[in-house]
Design a protein around this motif. Sequence first.
Motif, PDB file in Angstrom:
ATOM      1  N   GLU A 334     -32.649   9.124 -23.625  1.00 53.01           N
ATOM      2  CA  GLU A 334     -31.278   9.463 -23.757  1.00 53.01           C
ATOM      3  C   GLU A 334     -30.576   9.737 -22.380  1.00 53.01           C
ATOM      4  N   THR A 335     -31.562   9.842 -21.310  1.00 54.33           N
ATOM      5  CA  THR A 335     -30.847  10.415 -19.856  1.00 54.33           C
ATOM      6  C   THR A 335     -30.905   9.282 -19.054  1.00 54.33           C
ATOM      7  N   PRO A 336     -29.931   9.392 -17.976  1.00 51.29           N
ATOM      8  CA  PRO A 336     -29.936   8.352 -17.139  1.00 51.29           C
ATOM      9  C   PRO A 336     -31.157   8.215 -16.191  1.00 51.29           C
ATOM     10  N   MET A 337     -32.295   9.279 -16.281  1.00 47.29           N
ATOM     11  CA  MET A 337     -33.478   8.894 -15.807  1.00 47.29           C
ATOM     12  C   MET A 337     -34.426   7.916 -16.328  1.00 47.29           C
ATOM     13  N   ALA A 338     -34.032   7.694 -17.460  1.00 49.88           N
ATOM     14  CA  ALA A 338     -35.022   7.070 -18.427  1.00 49.88           C
ATOM     15  C   ALA A 338     -35.634   5.855 -17.712  1.00 49.88           C
ATOM     16  N   VAL A 339     -34.582   5.015 -17.343  1.00 46.86           N
ATOM     17  CA  VAL A 339     -35.347   3.611 -16.602  1.00 46.86           C
ATOM     18  C   VAL A 339     -36.214   3.589 -15.372  1.00 46.86           C
ATOM     19  N   LEU A 340     -36.222   4.743 -14.745  1.00 47.23           N
ATOM     20  CA  LEU A 340     -37.182   5.289 -13.680  1.00 47.23           C
ATOM     21  C   LEU A 340     -38.524   5.456 -14.220  1.00 47.23           C
ATOM     22  N   HIS A 341     -38.550   6.130 -15.264  1.00 45.56           N
ATOM     23  CA  HIS A 341     -39.697   6.615 -15.935  1.00 45.56           C
ATOM     24  C   HIS A 341     -40.336   6.153 -17.202  1.00 45.56           C
ATOM     25  N   ASN A 342     -39.594   5.055 -17.512  1.00 44.86           N
ATOM     26  CA  ASN A 342     -40.044   4.324 -18.890  1.00 44.86           C
ATOM     27  C   ASN A 342     -41.301   4.174 -19.007  1.00 44.86           C
ATOM     28  N   ARG A 343     -42.039   4.684 -20.069  1.00 45.05           N
ATOM     29  CA  ARG A 343     -43.352   4.453 -20.294  1.00 45.05           C
ATOM     30  C   ARG A 343     -44.366   5.111 -19.361  1.00 45.05           C
ATOM     31  N   LYS A 344     -43.858   6.138 -18.282  1.00 42.24           N
ATOM     32  CA  LYS A 344     -44.664   6.578 -17.519  1.00 42.24           C
ATOM     33  C   LYS A 344     -44.659   8.018 -17.665  1.00 42.24           C
ATOM     34  N   THR A 345     -44.121   8.635 -18.407  1.00 45.33           N
ATOM     35  CA  THR A 345     -44.281   9.989 -18.651  1.00 45.33           C
ATOM     36  C   THR A 345     -43.740  10.222 -20.353  1.00 45.33           C
ATOM     37  N   LYS A 346     -44.120  11.556 -20.747  1.00 42.74           N
ATOM     38  CA  LYS A 346     -43.873  11.965 -21.935  1.00 42.74           C
ATOM     39  C   LYS A 346     -43.125  13.074 -21.973  1.00 42.74           C
ATOM     40  N   VAL A 347     -41.891  13.371 -21.676  1.00 49.52           N
ATOM     41  CA  VAL A 347     -41.173  14.525 -21.311  1.00 49.52           C
ATOM     42  C   VAL A 347     -39.817  14.599 -21.918  1.00 49.52           C
ATOM     43  N   SER A 348     -39.487  15.517 -22.512  1.00 55.21           N
ATOM     44  CA  SER A 348     -38.025  15.780 -22.927  1.00 55.21           C
ATOM     45  C   SER A 348     -37.355  16.795 -22.352  1.00 55.21           C
ATOM     46  N   PHE A 349     -36.170  16.997 -22.310  1.00 64.17           N
ATOM     47  CA  PHE A 349     -35.107  17.901 -21.784  1.00 64.17           C
ATOM     48  C   PHE A 349     -35.163  19.136 -22.954  1.00 64.17           C
ATOM     49  N   VAL A 350     -34.988  20.229 -22.845  1.00 65.12           N
ATOM     50  CA  VAL A 350     -35.159  21.172 -24.098  1.00 65.12           C
ATOM     51  C   VAL A 350     -33.889  22.125 -23.873  1.00 65.12           C
ATOM     52  N   ALA A 351     -33.104  22.057 -24.684  1.00 64.00           N
ATOM     53  CA  ALA A 351     -32.207  23.329 -24.774  1.00 64.00           C
ATOM     54  C   ALA A 351     -32.682  24.649 -25.377  1.00 64.00           C
ATOM     55  N   TYR A 352     -32.364  25.710 -24.870  1.00 65.00           N
ATOM     56  CA  TYR A 352     -32.900  26.880 -25.394  1.00 65.00           C
ATOM     57  C   TYR A 352     -31.772  27.451 -25.909  1.00 65.00           C
ATOM     58  N   CYS A 353     -31.596  28.039 -26.993  1.00 67.87           N
ATOM     59  CA  CYS A 353     -30.340  28.844 -27.559  1.00 67.87           C
ATOM     60  C   CYS A 353     -30.804  30.243 -28.110  1.00 67.87           C
ATOM     61  N   CYS A 354     -29.788  31.131 -28.445  1.00 69.49           N
ATOM     62  CA  CYS A 354     -29.709  32.274 -28.801  1.00 69.49           C
ATOM     63  C   CYS A 354     -29.810  32.554 -30.462  1.00 69.49           C
ATOM     64  N   SER A 355     -29.295  31.629 -30.988  1.00 67.24           N
ATOM     65  CA  SER A 355     -29.163  31.522 -32.511  1.00 67.24           C
ATOM     66  C   SER A 355     -28.971  30.126 -32.939  1.00 67.24           C
ATOM     67  N   ILE A 356     -29.342  30.071 -34.325  1.00 67.37           N
ATOM     68  CA  ILE A 356     -28.962  28.672 -34.866  1.00 67.37           C
ATOM     69  C   ILE A 356     -27.470  28.271 -34.822  1.00 67.37           C
ATOM     70  N   GLU A 357     -26.554  28.999 -34.694  1.00 67.75           N
ATOM     71  CA  GLU A 357     -25.226  28.512 -34.691  1.00 67.75           C
ATOM     72  C   GLU A 357     -25.107  28.172 -33.287  1.00 67.75           C
ATOM     73  N   CYS A 358     -25.464  28.547 -32.239  1.00 68.75           N
ATOM     74  CA  CYS A 358     -25.308  28.068 -30.875  1.00 68.75           C
ATOM     75  C   CYS A 358     -26.097  26.686 -30.543  1.00 68.75           C
ATOM     76  N   LEU A 359     -27.269  26.662 -31.312  1.00 64.45           N
ATOM     77  CA  LEU A 359     -28.164  25.370 -31.370  1.00 64.45           C
ATOM     78  C   LEU A 359     -27.507  24.171 -31.807  1.00 64.45           C
ATOM     79  N   GLN A 360     -26.527  24.671 -32.927  1.00 64.78           N
ATOM     80  CA  GLN A 360     -25.823  23.618 -33.626  1.00 64.78           C
ATOM     81  C   GLN A 360     -24.558  23.116 -32.845  1.00 64.78           C
ATOM     82  N   LEU A 361     -24.114  24.110 -32.300  1.00 64.98           N
ATOM     83  CA  LEU A 361     -22.822  23.823 -31.711  1.00 64.98           C
ATOM     84  C   LEU A 361     -22.971  23.093 -30.277  1.00 64.98           C
ATOM     85  N   PHE A 362     -24.448  23.267 -29.642  1.00 60.01           N
ATOM     86  CA  PHE A 362     -24.587  22.988 -28.292  1.00 60.01           C
ATOM     87  C   PHE A 362     -24.991  21.435 -28.482  1.00 60.01           C
ATOM     88  N   ASP A 363     -24.505  20.794 -27.381  1.00 65.45           N
ATOM     89  CA  ASP A 363     -24.983  19.063 -27.468  1.00 65.45           C
ATOM     90  C   ASP A 363     -24.883  18.828 -25.736  1.00 65.45           C
TER      91      ASP A 363
END
Length: 366
Positions: A334-363
């Motif tokens: 889903e990121t702009p770096m995908a083309v450079l690393h397509n099928r060469k890595t298994k990595v995700s960006f991770v959001a860390y939130c303090c609550s379910i509410e923040c997790l649902q609001l964060f995009d």
Amino acid sequence: MNTDIWKIIAIAKQEKHQYLYLNYKNLRKFPHELLKDDGLHHLEHLYMKMNLLTTLPENLGQRLPNLIELYLHSNNIEFIPEAIASLIKLQSLDLSNNALVILCPEIGQLKSLRHLRLANNRLKFLPAEIGELRGLQTLDVSANCLTALPESLHLCISMQYLAADQNHLKDLPRQLCLLPNLKELSVMSNNLKCLPQDLGQYPELQCVYVDNNSQLYGLPSYLYHKVTGHRGCGSSIQDEEVKLSFTQGQVTITLPDEIQGIGTENDPVPTLQEIVMRAIYSFFRISEKGLDLLSPISLPRNLYKLLFYPLGHCHHCSKPMFTIVYPKCYPLMETPMAVLHNRKTKVSFVAYCCSIECLQLFDLLS
């Protein structure tokens, strides 16, 4: 000492040179003429690359008191004497490609030091005193035997470039996130399993390279849209010692040791311990003396330390988190770096939130 070197030094003394080049001279020790009387007090830059030196003379600071740059790349230097502290004007020290096993604590007394290069040695640890180098801008400790970086590095508030490639690092100290001027961080080819959650929170940090860390599956979402090298990360190799992780989709993310729990929609309320930690942190932060008012015996040691340096801040509301997080993966595709690393890595960006509410609001993509 051969005649050629003697002439070079003699001319430098007579003409009061500020630069002296003694590269590729097959020197096994510092030339006696270089340390004799006060004839080279004016010398500011000394280059002795590709020789056979094994140590530095004890009286170097006394004989060359105005030395600004000492370039000793590619020698056989095994240790640095405590007398290195006497080079009070030294701004650049290059000891790359030597045989250093220990870096003496006195290195912290070089208050003028701006650039320290120690790549390709045999260092197993760095002294905590390195944090006393408030003016240090560049630190390169690549290709050593380091298993950890000192937490005191965050005191090097002028740090702009930090390289620790090709070591044995399993994690990075959370305190690195506090470096306000850090622009580039390179920790390629280590054993990293996770990164500090706040890494990339400061806008100054624009380049992070973590390539070839096969057990690293998660990148903090603060690194999204920044220059992030992660080729060769997230391979199929799994570590049996993983203590805490969460799985989303086909990616399993390892979490820092300080995290004691993972919040879920079925368990939306943080633990009592976490709530108390957040309350204590907020209360003492607004008091006049801050957290310094707390006694070390008022909390368990690991929690007391966390109060000063939270394991992260909510990616939505910026509140501190101490023992529990609510994580969410954003696939690399889903990121702009995908083309450079397509099928060469298994990595995700991770959001860390303090609550379910923040997790649902964060995009991440908004």
